[in-house]
Motif scaffolding. Sequence first.
Motif, PDB file in Angstrom:
ATOM      1  N   GLY A   1       0.802  -1.212   0.000  1.00 13.92           N
ATOM      2  CA  GLY A   1       0.000   0.000   0.000  1.00 13.92           C
ATOM      3  C   GLY A   1       0.835   1.263   0.000  1.00 13.92           C
ATOM      4  O   GLY A   1       0.481   2.263  -0.640  1.00 13.92           O
ATOM      5  N   MET A   2       1.965   1.226   0.710  1.00 11.57           N
ATOM      6  CA  MET A   2       2.807   2.417   0.792  1.00 11.57           C
ATOM      7  C   MET A   2       3.459   2.754  -0.544  1.00 11.57           C
ATOM      8  O   MET A   2       3.699   3.920  -0.845  1.00 11.57           O
ATOM      9  CB  MET A   2       3.895   2.228   1.861  1.00 11.57           C
ATOM     10  N   PHE A   3       3.740   1.749  -1.364  1.00 11.96           N
ATOM     11  CA  PHE A   3       4.344   2.019  -2.671  1.00 11.96           C
ATOM     12  C   PHE A   3       3.474   2.985  -3.466  1.00 11.96           C
ATOM     13  O   PHE A   3       3.934   4.010  -3.966  1.00 11.96           O
ATOM     14  CB  PHE A   3       4.541   0.709  -3.438  1.00 11.96           C
ATOM     15  N   GLY A   4       2.186   2.682  -3.567  1.00 11.88           N
ATOM     16  CA  GLY A   4       1.285   3.558  -4.298  1.00 11.88           C
ATOM     17  C   GLY A   4       1.105   4.901  -3.643  1.00 11.88           C
ATOM     18  O   GLY A   4       1.068   5.945  -4.320  1.00 11.88           O
ATOM     19  N   LEU A   5       0.992   4.914  -2.312  1.00  6.95           N
ATOM     20  CA  LEU A   5       0.781   6.176  -1.605  1.00  6.95           C
ATOM     21  C   LEU A   5       1.993   7.089  -1.718  1.00  6.95           C
ATOM     22  O   LEU A   5       1.855   8.307  -1.870  1.00  6.95           O
ATOM     23  CB  LEU A   5       0.461   5.899  -0.133  1.00  6.95           C
ATOM     24  N   VAL A   6       3.188   6.521  -1.654  1.00  7.47           N
ATOM     25  CA  VAL A   6       4.407   7.325  -1.785  1.00  7.47           C
ATOM     26  C   VAL A   6       4.470   7.969  -3.165  1.00  7.47           C
ATOM     27  O   VAL A   6       4.779   9.168  -3.298  1.00  7.47           O
ATOM     28  CB  VAL A   6       5.654   6.459  -1.519  1.00  7.47           C
ATOM     29  N   LEU A   7       4.174   7.212  -4.213  1.00 10.96           N
ATOM     30  CA  LEU A   7       4.208   7.767  -5.567  1.00 10.96           C
ATOM     31  C   LEU A   7       3.163   8.870  -5.728  1.00 10.96           C
ATOM     32  O   LEU A   7       3.417   9.908  -6.352  1.00 10.96           O
ATOM     33  CB  LEU A   7       3.969   6.668  -6.591  1.00 10.96           C
ATOM     34  N   GLU A   8       1.986   8.664  -5.144  1.00 12.84           N
ATOM     35  CA  GLU A   8       0.937   9.672  -5.231  1.00 12.84           C
ATOM     36  C   GLU A   8       1.318  10.927  -4.457  1.00 12.84           C
ATOM     37  O   GLU A   8       1.130  12.059  -4.935  1.00 12.84           O
ATOM     38  CB  GLU A   8      -0.374   9.099  -4.685  1.00 12.84           C
ATOM     39  N   THR A   9       1.879  10.745  -3.261  1.00 12.16           N
ATOM     40  CA  THR A   9       2.189  11.878  -2.393  1.00 12.16           C
ATOM     41  C   THR A   9       3.331  12.721  -2.925  1.00 12.16           C
ATOM     42  O   THR A   9       3.284  13.961  -2.890  1.00 12.16           O
ATOM     43  CB  THR A   9       2.529  11.371  -0.980  1.00 12.16           C
ATOM     44  N   TYR A  10       4.364  12.087  -3.444  1.00  8.60           N
ATOM     45  CA  TYR A  10       5.557  12.818  -3.856  1.00  8.60           C
ATOM     46  C   TYR A  10       5.554  13.215  -5.333  1.00  8.60           C
ATOM     47  O   TYR A  10       6.187  14.206  -5.709  1.00  8.60           O
ATOM     48  CB  TYR A  10       6.812  12.009  -3.544  1.00  8.60           C
ATOM     49  N   PHE A  11       4.828  12.465  -6.185  1.00  5.87           N
ATOM     50  CA  PHE A  11       4.905  12.727  -7.624  1.00  5.87           C
ATOM     51  C   PHE A  11       3.541  12.846  -8.296  1.00  5.87           C
ATOM     52  O   PHE A  11       3.468  12.965  -9.514  1.00  5.87           O
ATOM     53  CB  PHE A  11       5.723  11.611  -8.306  1.00  5.87           C
ATOM     54  N   ASN A  12       2.481  12.791  -7.507  1.00  6.71           N
ATOM     55  CA  ASN A  12       1.124  12.883  -8.048  1.00  6.71           C
ATOM     56  C   ASN A  12       0.868  11.800  -9.094  1.00  6.71           C
ATOM     57  O   ASN A  12       0.153  12.019 -10.077  1.00  6.71           O
ATOM     58  CB  ASN A  12       0.869  14.268  -8.644  1.00  6.71           C
ATOM     59  N   ILE A  13       1.483  10.642  -8.897  1.00 10.43           N
ATOM     60  CA  ILE A  13       1.278   9.494  -9.778  1.00 10.43           C
ATOM     61  C   ILE A  13       0.299   8.547  -9.092  1.00 10.43           C
ATOM     62  O   ILE A  13       0.556   8.068  -7.992  1.00 10.43           O
ATOM     63  CB  ILE A  13       2.602   8.761 -10.061  1.00 10.43           C
ATOM     64  N   ILE A  14      -0.820   8.306  -9.734  1.00  8.55           N
ATOM     65  CA  ILE A  14      -1.837   7.409  -9.175  1.00  8.55           C
ATOM     66  C   ILE A  14      -1.834   6.110  -9.967  1.00  8.55           C
ATOM     67  O   ILE A  14      -2.066   6.107 -11.184  1.00  8.55           O
ATOM     68  CB  ILE A  14      -3.233   8.063  -9.208  1.00  8.55           C
ATOM     69  N   LEU A  15      -1.530   5.027  -9.302  1.00  9.36           N
ATOM     70  CA  LEU A  15      -1.479   3.721  -9.938  1.00  9.36           C
ATOM     71  C   LEU A  15      -2.846   3.054  -9.795  1.00  9.36           C
ATOM     72  O   LEU A  15      -3.133   2.415  -8.785  1.00  9.36           O
ATOM     73  CB  LEU A  15      -0.385   2.856  -9.300  1.00  9.36           C
ATOM     74  N   ASN A  16      -3.674   3.232 -10.778  1.00 11.75           N
ATOM     75  CA  ASN A  16      -4.997   2.623 -10.731  1.00 11.75           C
ATOM     76  C   ASN A  16      -4.897   1.133 -11.062  1.00 11.75           C
ATOM     77  O   ASN A  16      -4.301   0.762 -12.075  1.00 11.75           O
ATOM     78  CB  ASN A  16      -5.940   3.305 -11.731  1.00 11.75           C
ATOM     79  N   PRO A  17      -5.469   0.285 -10.216  1.00 13.19           N
ATOM     80  CA  PRO A  17      -5.420  -1.152 -10.518  1.00 13.19           C
ATOM     81  C   PRO A  17      -6.264  -1.468 -11.740  1.00 13.19           C
ATOM     82  O   PRO A  17      -7.199  -0.726 -12.071  1.00 13.19           O
ATOM     83  CB  PRO A  17      -6.005  -1.793  -9.253  1.00 13.19           C
ATOM     84  N   PRO A  18      -5.955  -2.566 -12.439  1.00 14.62           N
ATOM     85  CA  PRO A  18      -6.776  -2.952 -13.588  1.00 14.62           C
ATOM     86  C   PRO A  18      -8.221  -3.193 -13.176  1.00 14.62           C
ATOM     87  O   PRO A  18      -8.505  -3.623 -12.061  1.00 14.62           O
ATOM     88  CB  PRO A  18      -6.120  -4.254 -14.067  1.00 14.62           C
ATOM     89  N   GLU A  19      -9.128  -2.907 -14.079  1.00 14.94           N
ATOM     90  CA  GLU A  19     -10.558  -3.084 -13.806  1.00 14.94           C
ATOM     91  C   GLU A  19     -10.951  -4.533 -14.063  1.00 14.94           C
ATOM     92  O   GLU A  19     -10.787  -5.047 -15.175  1.00 14.94           O
ATOM     93  CB  GLU A  19     -11.377  -2.167 -14.711  1.00 14.94           C
ATOM     94  N   PRO A  20     -11.458  -5.241 -13.049  1.00 13.66           N
ATOM     95  CA  PRO A  20     -11.835  -6.644 -13.240  1.00 13.66           C
ATOM     96  C   PRO A  20     -12.967  -6.814 -14.247  1.00 13.66           C
ATOM     97  O   PRO A  20     -13.816  -5.930 -14.416  1.00 13.66           O
ATOM     98  CB  PRO A  20     -12.275  -7.089 -11.841  1.00 13.66           C
ATOM     99  N   ILE A  21     -12.969  -7.948 -14.912  1.00 11.72           N
ATOM    100  CA  ILE A  21     -13.998  -8.311 -15.878  1.00 11.72           C
ATOM    101  C   ILE A  21     -14.750  -9.516 -15.341  1.00 11.72           C
ATOM    102  O   ILE A  21     -14.141 -10.514 -14.944  1.00 11.72           O
ATOM    103  CB  ILE A  21     -13.372  -8.672 -17.240  1.00 11.72           C
ATOM    104  N   GLU A  22     -16.059  -9.434 -15.301  1.00  7.90           N
ATOM    105  CA  GLU A  22     -16.847 -10.567 -14.830  1.00  7.90           C
ATOM    106  C   GLU A  22     -17.044 -11.574 -15.954  1.00  7.90           C
ATOM    107  O   GLU A  22     -17.490 -11.223 -17.050  1.00  7.90           O
ATOM    108  CB  GLU A  22     -18.206 -10.100 -14.305  1.00  7.90           C
ATOM    109  N   LEU A  23     -16.693 -12.821 -15.686  1.00  3.43           N
ATOM    110  CA  LEU A  23     -16.898 -13.903 -16.639  1.00  3.43           C
ATOM    111  C   LEU A  23     -17.867 -14.918 -16.047  1.00  3.43           C
ATOM    112  O   LEU A  23     -17.860 -15.142 -14.834  1.00  3.43           O
ATOM    113  CB  LEU A  23     -15.573 -14.596 -16.965  1.00  3.43           C
ATOM    114  N   PRO A  24     -18.691 -15.543 -16.854  1.00  2.00           N
ATOM    115  CA  PRO A  24     -19.585 -16.577 -16.316  1.00  2.00           C
ATOM    116  C   PRO A  24     -18.798 -17.760 -15.789  1.00  2.00           C
ATOM    117  O   PRO A  24     -17.697 -18.069 -16.265  1.00  2.00           O
ATOM    118  CB  PRO A  24     -20.440 -16.969 -17.527  1.00  2.00           C
ATOM    119  N   SER A  25     -19.361 -18.439 -14.805  1.00  3.41           N
ATOM    120  CA  SER A  25     -18.663 -19.541 -14.128  1.00  3.41           C
ATOM    121  C   SER A  25     -18.188 -20.611 -15.093  1.00  3.41           C
ATOM    122  O   SER A  25     -17.105 -21.180 -14.925  1.00  3.41           O
ATOM    123  CB  SER A  25     -19.569 -20.163 -13.068  1.00  3.41           C
TER     124      SER A  25
END
Length: 456
Positions: free
Chosen positions: A336-360
Amino acid sequence: MNLSTSQITDTKFRKIAKKIVSEMKRLEVPGVSIGIYNKGKEFTAGFGITSVENPLPVTADTLFQTGSISKTFTGTLLMMLVEEGKVDLDAPVRKYIKDFKLSDESVARQVTVRHLLTHMGGWVGDYFNEFGNGDDALDRMVKDIAKLPQVQPLGTIWSYNNTGFNVASRIIEVVTKKSYEQAALEMLFEPLGLDMTFFYPGDILFTHRFVVGHMKVKDKVQVARPWAIGRAGNGVGGVVSTVRDLLKYARFHMSNGKKNVISGKSLRAMRVPQADAGPRGMMGITWFIRDAGKFKVYAHGGATHGQQAYFFYIPDKDFACAILTNSDDGGIITAGMFGLVLETYFNIILNPPEPIELPSKELSEYIGRYKIGTECFDIKVKDRYLMYHHIPLGGFPTPDTPPGPAMPPMRFQFYEKDKVIGLDEPYKGALGDILRDKNGRVEYFRVGGRAHKRIE
């Protein structure tokens, strides 16, 4: 507990520290130390306690096990020997270890030093053993590795390989005619002024403040024993250090080298991509290479028995960060700190990939049991999720170590074809992928950096 941030005046660093304290309380992590270097300025702090049994305040000078961050020291030592003309990265391991053996003779004959330093050996990498504290410990470990099965073809699939670094460490011993620890001390620790970086418990006990690892058993935090990982593993994960020394080490790697140590050219060569590590990015010579906006981040994590660490630097920004924790759940904080540090110091937001729902029914082909070394899990399907069911096998820090508690079941979802993301802690946000055989059948499930082979 030592959880106050009131003495921290820098607003950005204080933001990071406050989040650490919050997560420590939520996850019941006893102790954390963090250091950030930013364009000539250094900020450090320690929080919590060293041990639930003998609590002392954690500070920026408290020693933690850095785990696999140690591999970058091993890689740096070998690059120093490359620069001196004593080692060739593309030479077979047998050029240096004449009697080197593996379960697959063709692999033992062809594997190179570069394969070792980029996790491309293909044999079981998670194997740990204890051969005492004598100077023959590493030699005996390398001979023991000969019995490990080959899981992937040499040089074809990236899969994290600890035992490759046992072999790499032994090459340092053979070439320098010194123990691995003595070579590291004389070639790196002393020239860089890493005065609070050690291997042996005897150099630490009764002299310096250090943490012990912790784990949760039936929701109770307890000390994780044993503390030491064994001398044979020092080049794999045995470095004990502080955030201050790790920041010093990061500045060295971002520099143009140091006279009589190594050139900047050789340090930069360690940051050239060597192999595709899948969702983890690219693999350099021991460094993981990640994209963060327009910049490249060079990083390595570490995990020992009850301790978790993360270390990264950004040469283009003259920036580095080290986070050390004394809990198995500390990995949730470091991630968690990796992303927060990048956001806090460089305004870089690492958005996680958006999950895709697949049928079972589309998920059924992934159902099975997957295993590599000491790692095993079942993949099942529930609703529209892949369910990861951890099966602890034991084997760390010695082969006869009994299994610890299982991680809770966790959901994974696809975000691209054959690429998945974890939805639940401790793998929340973790990326994995599926590797298929030539006929298109699911053969490996790669998560946690390991390409686990489907066995049933």
